[in-house]
Design an enzyme around this catalytic site. Structure first.
Site, PDB file in Angstrom:
ATOM      1  N   TYR A  52      96.572 -42.971   9.545  1.00  0.00           N
ATOM      2  CA  TYR A  52      98.014 -42.950   9.762  1.00  0.00           C
ATOM      3  C   TYR A  52      98.271 -43.129  11.250  1.00  0.00           C
ATOM      4  O   TYR A  52      97.778 -42.355  12.065  1.00  0.00           O
ATOM      5  CB  TYR A  52      98.542 -41.583   9.312  1.00  0.00           C
ATOM      6  CG  TYR A  52      99.903 -41.539   8.696  1.00  0.00           C
ATOM      7  CD1 TYR A  52     101.029 -41.829   9.455  1.00  0.00           C
ATOM      8  CD2 TYR A  52     100.090 -41.156   7.367  1.00  0.00           C
ATOM      9  CE1 TYR A  52     102.299 -41.755   8.901  1.00  0.00           C
ATOM     10  CE2 TYR A  52     101.349 -41.067   6.808  1.00  0.00           C
ATOM     11  CZ  TYR A  52     102.448 -41.366   7.581  1.00  0.00           C
ATOM     12  OH  TYR A  52     103.711 -41.286   7.036  1.00  0.00           O
ATOM     13  N   TYR A  86     107.788 -34.806   0.510  1.00  0.00           N
ATOM     14  CA  TYR A  86     107.876 -33.952  -0.676  1.00  0.00           C
ATOM     15  C   TYR A  86     109.228 -33.247  -0.830  1.00  0.00           C
ATOM     16  O   TYR A  86     109.699 -33.012  -1.935  1.00  0.00           O
ATOM     17  CB  TYR A  86     106.716 -32.964  -0.566  1.00  0.00           C
ATOM     18  CG  TYR A  86     106.878 -31.602  -1.163  1.00  0.00           C
ATOM     19  CD1 TYR A  86     106.494 -31.354  -2.477  1.00  0.00           C
ATOM     20  CD2 TYR A  86     107.338 -30.532  -0.402  1.00  0.00           C
ATOM     21  CE1 TYR A  86     106.585 -30.086  -3.009  1.00  0.00           C
ATOM     22  CE2 TYR A  86     107.436 -29.268  -0.931  1.00  0.00           C
ATOM     23  CZ  TYR A  86     107.069 -29.046  -2.236  1.00  0.00           C
ATOM     24  OH  TYR A  86     107.154 -27.803  -2.772  1.00  0.00           O
ATOM     25  N   GLU A  87     109.882 -32.922   0.297  1.00  0.00           N
ATOM     26  CA  GLU A  87     111.164 -32.216   0.235  1.00  0.00           C
ATOM     27  C   GLU A  87     112.286 -33.073  -0.330  1.00  0.00           C
ATOM     28  O   GLU A  87     113.265 -32.536  -0.850  1.00  0.00           O
ATOM     29  CB  GLU A  87     111.579 -31.765   1.632  1.00  0.00           C
ATOM     30  CG  GLU A  87     110.670 -30.778   2.294  1.00  0.00           C
ATOM     31  CD  GLU A  87     111.095 -30.547   3.724  1.00  0.00           C
ATOM     32  OE1 GLU A  87     111.804 -29.544   3.972  1.00  0.00           O
ATOM     33  OE2 GLU A  87     110.754 -31.363   4.590  1.00  0.00           O
ATOM     34  N   SER A 111     111.697 -36.738  -1.686  1.00  0.00           N
ATOM     35  CA  SER A 111     111.329 -37.865  -2.554  1.00  0.00           C
ATOM     36  C   SER A 111     111.247 -37.427  -4.007  1.00  0.00           C
ATOM     37  O   SER A 111     111.088 -36.246  -4.319  1.00  0.00           O
ATOM     38  CB  SER A 111     109.991 -38.469  -2.095  1.00  0.00           C
ATOM     39  OG  SER A 111     108.976 -37.473  -2.031  1.00  0.00           O
ATOM     40  N   ALA A 156     102.108 -43.232  -4.894  1.00  0.00           N
ATOM     41  CA  ALA A 156     102.108 -42.276  -3.790  1.00  0.00           C
ATOM     42  C   ALA A 156     100.824 -41.454  -3.732  1.00  0.00           C
ATOM     43  O   ALA A 156     100.082 -41.328  -4.711  1.00  0.00           O
ATOM     44  CB  ALA A 156     103.314 -41.347  -3.909  1.00  0.00           C
TER      45      ALA A 156
END
Length: 600
Positions: free
Chosen positions: A513, A242-243, A245, A255
């Site tokens: 993940y 998020y920082e 992209s 996403a």
């Protein structure tokens, strides 16, 4: 009504980006994230995280130091110094046809052929990308020129121009891809133009009546959220990247974010998007919530990964900021109990904004990243440990932790917490508190920095993800771990890490993940070995009922499985769309399906 519409759409706001046009003034050219943020080993032999952007900034991490030495057998006295000067790389020459360059000047779009600018936008964040920059050879192909369009109209002009001159375009957003999506095709002989969308970052309009906002696609996630929060709103989309992209990158890769339970995945948030193709602009041109007007061909924008056009503007749903945000956590005796709890939470459709489950390996990893506390804090940790093992009967070698984030009014959050805790208790879960929940959530943004440190000490590591039906989740997790274990044994890799976490839940399944890394001391070509083992793991994922990807996309790394596991009818529809929208293969990035490098 028409006057209000005009008023809403005229509120254009220029936004100062955290990533300037000269992105390397702020970001590393050969690693992840900000220049002033990294893990490093101090003169005393203790790992420390630098900078003050994150909660663990300027903090010594002795527990983490001990953990990496014990688990990965790292010798902190033997360091592989990463390449700090790109000039030692043999970069491919920039070859830009004169007629195209002269035509580009006429449409007045900023451009550069600077070597470092070309290099830094010709890669993402795969293990191969970063290892090559720090310790290996340069990529066989990089872009020839970088351009910075400033708005939708300039992109339209650019696409028309390159289509006429038979030049290749590759869109570039935040550069966080871990699928090889922005890698330049090695055998492409035509001039390759990287389209850096960072200057297309304005808020075009905000419609408070209908809770919609439209941004240019180059805006970075944290910039968009900051601007919305100024006006009392949020979009709620918060991927791990998020920082750094971009909004357009989110759409192009389908996403998902950590708070998708409340706000939805990107396809749930987008109400309309513009994508410029060689055959024209693809858009709905409507703000209505839903239409039943035949097949929705705009859906082809999602997951297109730069193969069909450039996304320029995106209209998204927004919501008022929640009045209350509360973290919490629950510890379970084992991973199976935690998965069963998450399944029941999903069955009752009462997921909080974020609910994630770490296996025992990740639990220990997270504990290792804690700083040294006060004497009182250490005493509390000991008491908690005794409570878990002595009273609850948990084994520290099998426990796992579920981190939670609740959003809403205070009464809604309290009621939601009580409901989740009741479900967790039925699966032997023990409440572990807000502090652990918040630390677990925030550490997500720091973990990506660890790989750069690992490369300095003979460790290669990467993550990969999948989605899987609930009834196959435990089988898939265990099978993948077993596959990695077997492959490591075959290659005599003795010191490795394989762990997993469940990060998103749905009615019918979840996202899993994986993190995998190993000490490659004594082995040749560690990146090739890593990809061999991950490929075996991904074969196991598919054999266990998992998907090729949940939110990282396909790119080039997973194209083999995409072609193999996608029905021929679907492949033919995609091929037909490509031929119709991009007949000259201008968008020849090579993701999903490899088309001939010349005209289709």
């Amino acid at each position: 009504m028409c006057e209000k519409e005009t008023e809403v759409q005229s509120q254009i706001v220029n936004i100062e980006s955290v990533i300037p046009k000269n992105r390397l003034a702020v970001l590393k050219w050969n690693g992840w994230g900000y220049k002033d943020s990294k893990f490093q080993v101090t003169e005393k032999g203790i790992i420390r995280f630098t900078g003050n952007r994150y909660a663990i900034g300027e903090t010594d991490l002795p527990f983490f130091t001990q953990w990496v030495q014990e688990v990965l057998n790292i010798d902190l006295n033997s360091r592989n110094v990463p390449r700090n000067n790109f000039e030692s790389l043999e970069l491919p020459l920039s070859i830009v046809p004169d007629d195209f360059l002269n035509a580009l000047k006429t449409i007045k779009i900023d451009y550069t052929v600077d070597d470092l600018a070309r290099l830094s936008r010709s890669h993402g964040q795969t293990l191969y990308d970063i290892y090559s920059l720090q310790h290996g050879k340069c990529y066989p192909r990089i872009s020839d020129i970088v351009v910075w369009p400033r708005n939708h109209e300039e992109v339209v002009n650019l696409v028309d121009l390159v289509n006429h001159h038979d030049v290749v375009l590759i869109p570039f957003g935040g550069g966080t891809s871990v699928s090889g999506a922005v890698t330049c095709p090695e055998n492409e002989k035509r001039c390759i133009v990287i389209v850096d969308t960072s200057q297309m970052n304005r808020l075009l309009w905000l419609d408070e009546s209908n809770l919609l906002a439209c941004f240019e696609a180059g805006i970075i996630g944290q910039d968009m959220e900051r601007e919305l929060r100024k006006q009392g709103y949020t979009c709620g989309h918060e991927p791990d990247s998020y920082e750094f992209s971009s909004l357009g990158g989110w759409v192009a890769t389908r996403a998902s974010g950590m708070k998708k339970n409340v706000y939805g995945n990107i396809e749930d948030l987008v109400i309309d998007a513009k994508m410029v193709t060689p055959k024209g602009v693809l858009e709905k041109n409507s703000k209505v919530p839903r239409m039943s007007c035949g097949p929705d061909f705009q859906q082809i924008i999602f997951g297109s990964e730069g193969t069909l056009g450039i996304i320029t503007e995106v209209a998204i749903k927004i919501r008022p900021l929640p009045k209350c945000s509360v973290y919490n956590s629950v510890i379970f005796p084992n991973f199976e109990s935690g998965v069963k709890c998450m399944r029941e939470v999903a069955r009752q459709r009462c997921q909080p904004a974020s609910i994630r489950l770490m296996d025992n390996t990740q639990f220990k990893f997270g504990q290792a990243l804690r700083p040294v506390g006060s004497i009182f804090g250490n005493m509390l940790d000991i008491l908690k440990r005794k409570y878990l093992t002595g009273i609850c009967g948990f084994r520290l070698d099998s426990v796992c932790v579920m981190t939670l984030l609740f959003e809403g009014t205070r009464s809604e959050v309290d009621n939601h917490k009580n409901r989740i805790f009741q479900i967790a208790a039925s699966f032997n879960g023990v409440i572990a508190g807000e502090k652990n929940g918040e630390r677990g959530y925030m550490l997500t943004f720091v973990i990506a920095y660890i790989r750069d440190l690992a490369l300095e000490y003979n460790v290669v590591a990467e993550s990969f993800e999948t989605s899987v039906p609930w009834n196959n989740t435990i089988l898939l997790c265990n099978s993948v771990k077993k596959t990695v274990e077997n492959e490591c044994k075959k290659l005599n890799i003795q010191h490795y890490l394989i762990s997993c976490r469940v990060t998103q839940t749905y009615d019918t399944g979840c996202c899993v993940y994986f993190y995998f890394g190993f000490n490659w001391t004594g082995l040749d070509d560690p990146v090739l070995i890593y990809h061999h083992i991950e490929s075996a793991a991904r074969d196991t994922i598919i054999a266990s009922g998992g998907s090729i990807s949940h939110h990282h996309g396909v790119g080039k790394l997973r194209a083999h499985w995409y072609k193999k596991n996608t029905p021929k009818t679907v492949l033919s529809l995609y091929s037909a769309s490509k031929k119709n929208l991009d007949p000259k293969n201008v968008f020849a990035v090579g993701n999903l399906i490899t088309f001939p490098l010349s005209k289709l």
